[in-house]
Design an enzyme around this catalytic site. Structure first.
Site, PDB file in Angstrom:
ATOM      1  N   ASP A 103       0.840  -1.194   0.000  1.00  0.00           N
ATOM      2  CA  ASP A 103       0.000   0.000   0.000  1.00  0.00           C
ATOM      3  C   ASP A 103       0.878   1.248   0.000  1.00  0.00           C
ATOM      4  O   ASP A 103       2.041   1.213   0.432  1.00  0.00           O
ATOM      5  CB  ASP A 103      -0.890   0.024   1.252  1.00  0.00           C
ATOM      6  CG  ASP A 103      -1.895  -1.111   1.254  1.00  0.00           C
ATOM      7  OD1 ASP A 103      -2.215  -1.633   0.164  1.00  0.00           O
ATOM      8  OD2 ASP A 103      -2.347  -1.475   2.356  1.00  0.00           O
TER       9      ASP A 103
HETATM   10  N1  URA Z   1      -1.190  -5.904   3.908  1.00  0.00           N
HETATM   11  C1  URA Z   1      -1.736  -4.664   3.857  1.00  0.00           C
HETATM   12  O1  URA Z   1      -2.788  -4.417   4.417  1.00  0.00           O
HETATM   13  N2  URA Z   1      -1.032  -3.702   3.204  1.00  0.00           N
HETATM   14  C2  URA Z   1       0.157  -3.927   2.611  1.00  0.00           C
HETATM   15  O2  URA Z   1       0.741  -3.002   2.041  1.00  0.00           O
HETATM   16  C3  URA Z   1       0.697  -5.219   2.671  1.00  0.00           C
HETATM   17  C4  URA Z   1       0.002  -6.188   3.329  1.00  0.00           C
END
Ligand code: URA
Length: 237
Positions: A103
């Site tokens: 993310d």
């Molecule tokens: N899980 C998430 O919620 N976000 C990420 O970036 C990676 C794993």
């Protein structure tokens, strides 16, 4: 391999572009300018420089980045800069892609390669590659939440519960969580499912590779042969 073809394989543009680079005296091999685009070199481990920047020939390229927050893992970012802006152009030209996604607000270990098979192996849901996250939560983590994460939590749109393969309290609001799946917002959704909330998320490791301590936030480097071996020897399926 002809120098022109060699440069093309490493992302320095079309054959005519590479020919121009060489003819303009911008390419050095073993510290000496070579202006013959058709000069033959054994590419294996060949060191060369373009405009004074040093490179080493690789058939496939593998990179590790310490991803900063505020960057999207996308070639077409919506609201933030792209992690690809942090990489030099030749690597983009030769088709380097991120291995899975993080993310925008997640930090830490992010791999890139132009090896399609490697990307498939590391992102396929059938291959159970462990990914270790350091999760900072809004509320204190307790043993019940840890037990629920290990037993499996039910997430919207998922046919069956998803379990962490390891979950360990580090301090009141920090836990270390290991998951093998790579679903969208997986960790945030798992933590929400145990009535808590992710405040910060940092990926510490994938398979047998931990984020190297020598890479500052926003920096990247090529993986060593030993690091690539550590990665490729650790998938469980
Ligand atoms: N899980 C998430 O919620 N976000 C990420 O970036 C990676 C794993």
């Amino acid at each position: 391999m002809e120098l022109e073809r060699l440069l093309r394989s490493q992302g320095f543009g079309s054959r005519p572009d590479c020919r121009e680079l060489v003819r303009n005296g911008r390419v050095a091999i073993n510290s000496e300018i070579c202006d013959d685009p058709y000069a033959e070199f054994n590419p294996e481990n060949l060191e060369f420089a373009v405009d004074g920047v040093r490179w080493r020939y690789t058939e496939k390229v593998y990179l590790v980045m310490n991803k900063p927050g505020g960057y999207e893992v996308s070639h077409q970012p919506h609201h933030h800069p792209s992690v690809f802006e942090l990489l030099p152009k030749p690597l983009l030209t030769r088709g380097v892609q991120a291995v899975g996604r993080l993310d925008e607000d997640t930090t830490g270990l992010l791999l890139f390669t132009d090896d399609g098979q490697f990307i498939h192996r590391y992102t396929s849901p059938k291959k159970l590659i462990p990914k270790v996250y350091r999760v900072t939560t809004k509320h204190a983590i307790d043993e019940v939440q840890i037990a629920d994460l290990l037993a499996g939590v039910v997430l919207n749109d998922e046919p069956k519960p998803i379990a962490a393969v390891a979950a360990e309290i580090v301090s009141d609001c920090v836990l270390k969580l290991t998951v093998t799946e790579g679903k969208y917002h997986l960790v945030k959704r798992m933590i929400a499912a145990v009535s808590n909330r992710v405040e910060a998320l940092h990926r510490e490791a994938i398979g047998g590779l931990s984020l190297p301590a020598d890479i500052a936030v926003g920096q990247w480097r090529f993986l060593s042969a030993a690091e690539i071996r550590a990665l490729t020897q650790t998938h469980c399926a």
